[in-house]
Design a protein around this motif. Structure first.
Motif, short mmCIF file in Angstrom:
data_model
loop_
_atom_site.label_atom_id
_atom_site.label_comp_id
_atom_site.label_asym_id
_atom_site.label_seq_id
_atom_site.Cartn_x
_atom_site.Cartn_y
_atom_site.Cartn_z
N GLU A 250 0.72 4.85 -2.03
CA GLU A 250 0.69 6.30 -1.45
C GLU A 250 1.93 7.08 -1.93
N LEU B 85 -5.02 3.03 -5.44
CA LEU B 85 -5.05 3.11 -3.73
C LEU B 85 -6.21 2.76 -3.11
N ARG C 257 1.04 -1.13 0.00
CA ARG C 257 -0.01 0.09 -0.10
C ARG C 257 0.69 1.30 0.17
#
Ligand SMILES: [Fe+2]
Ligand SMILES: [Fe+2]
Lengths: 175, 155
Positions: free
Chosen positions: A97, A147, A93
Motif C-alpha cells: 500500500e 495489492l 499488505r
C-alpha cells in the motif's frame, strides 16, 4: 550586457531547484524500498525482498538520470540527504500500500514539474520528463496489481507464501 | 576604510563569549586570483548607496564592491553567496546580547575574502545582492525575448 547566466546554465533557477527536489524524492524512494526489502527478507518473504531490492536499484537509476540531466544542462545537481526511512512496517499488505502511495506521489510530482516546464517554455526538460511519466504508468500498475493479489489469494493459511510466489509474475506490457 | 585587505579572524573564547579579533594585513602581493580585471570596461549591474555589482565581459565574472572591498564571483558563486546572506537570522542577531551575535562571518569559497558583517551591513548587502540578481535575470530574460522576437520576425 552579455548574458552570463545563460552562458553558465540552460536551466532556470526554478527548474534546477525542482529537479533537485525530484533527485531527493527518487533517492528517498530508493532508500525506502531497500528498507522494505530488508523487512520482507526478515519476514521470510524472499521474492518480495528481491522485488524491493530491484525497485530500490531502479529508483537510484531514476535519481541518477535526473542528476546527470541537471549537470548536463549546466546546473548543479545536489547529492541529497536522506532521512526518516522507516525500518519497520505494519504488515505485508501495508508495504505494498505504501509502495503504491509512494509511486502515485512521484507521478504527481513529475506532473507538477512538467507543468512548471510548460509554463516556463522549457520544452527540453518537458520532453526529458516524458520517459518518467511513461515509467510511472508501469510502476503504479505493478504496485496496484500486487495489492490486488492480497484480495484475490487472501492472506490466510499459505496465502502469504502464495502471494510472495505470484508477485514476481506481475509485469506491465504496453498494449 | 579597508582596502583590498584581508581579515584574519581568530576566535578566542573569552569569558563566555567570543572575542573576535580581526586584523588586516597588506595583501597586495597575495591577491592572485582576486586580481582586478584590468583594462576592461566593467558594466554596471546594480548600484546602491553602499556598494555595487559590476560585470566583467572579458572574464565572465562579477565584481562586488562593498565596504571598500572588491570581490570576484562567478554567476553561480554570486547567487550562492546571496543565498548565504539571505539565510542569516537578523532577528536572532538583534535579540541575542552575546558578542558572538553582533557579527556574522562569511568566507565564500573560491574567494580570499572574509566578510565580517554587522546587522547594518547585512541589510545593505541583502539589498545590493537582491538588486543585482534581479538585474542579471532581467537581462537574461530580455535577451531571450529579443531572440524569440527575431525568430518570429524572420519567419
Ligand atoms: Fe522513480
Ligand atoms: Fe518508482
Amino acid at each position: 550586457m552579455k548574458d552570463l547566466l545563460k552562458l553558465k546554465s540552460s536551466l532556470s533557477e526554478e527548474i534546477e531547484n525542482i529537479l533537485n527536489e525530484q533527485i531527493k524524492l527518487e533517492a528517498h524512494a530508493s532508500s525506502l524500498y531497500l528498507s522494505m526489502s530488508s523487512w520482507c527478507d526478515d519476514q521470510g518473504l524472499e521474492n518480495a525482498a528481491e522485488f524491493f531490492a530491484k525497485q530500490s536499484d531502479e529508483e537510484r537509476e531514476h535519481m541518477l538520470k535526473f542528476f546527470h540531466f541537471v549537470n548536463d544542462r549546466g546546473g548543479r545537481a545536489i547529492s541529497p540527504e536522506i532521512t526518516n526511512i522507516p525500518a519497520d512496517f505494519d504488515s505485508f499488505r501495508s508495504v505494498f500500500e505504501q509502495t503504491l502511495q509512494q509511486e502515485m506521489y512521484v507521478t504527481e510530482q513529475i506532473n507538477n514539474i512538467a507543468d512548471v516546464c510548460a509554463k516556463a517554455k522549457d520544452y527540453t526538460t518537458f520532453s526529458f520528463l516524458q520517459w518518467f511519466l511513461q515509467e510511472q504508468i508501469e510502476e503504479e500498475y505493478v504496485a496496484r496489481r500486487i495489492l490486488e493479489l492480497f484480495d484475490v489469494i487472501g492472506e490466510a493459511g499459505t496465502g502469504r507464501w502464495e502471494i510472495d510466489k505470484q508477485l514476481l509474475h506481475v509485469s506491465y506490457e504496453e498494449k | 576604510m579597508i582596502n583590498s585587505g584581508f581579515f584574519y579572524v581568530l576566535p578566542y573564547v573569552y569569558l563566555d563569549s567570543f572575542l573576535i579579533i580581526c586584523y588586516i594585513c597588506d595583501s597586495s602581493n597575495r591577491l592572485g586570483t582576486q586580481m582586478f580585471c584590468k583594462n576592461v570596461k566593467l558594466e554596471d549591474v546594480f548600484e546602491s548607496e553602499y556598494g555595487a555589482v559590476r560585470q566583467c565581459n572579458n572574464k565572465n565574472c562579477y565584481w562586488l564592491y562593498f565596504n571598500g572591498t572588491q570581490t570576484k564571483f562567478t554567476v553561480r558563486d554570486l547567487f550562492l553567496f546571496k543565498n548565504r546572506v539571505d539565510q542569516i537570522n537578523i532577528e536572532k542577531m538583534l535579540t541575542d546580547s552575546s558578542v558572538s551575535c553582533d557579527f556574522e562571518i562569511i568566507m565564500p569559497f573560491r574567494t580570499e575574502r572574509c566578510f565580517v558583517l554587522s546587522v547594518c551591513d547585512i541589510v545593505r548587502l541583502k539589498e545590493l545582492l537582491k538588486g543585482a540578481k534581479f538585474m542579471i535575470e532581467l537581462n537574461s530574460e530580455i535577451k531571450s525575448c529579443l531572440n524569440r522576437g527575431l525568430y518570429i520576425v524572420n519567419n
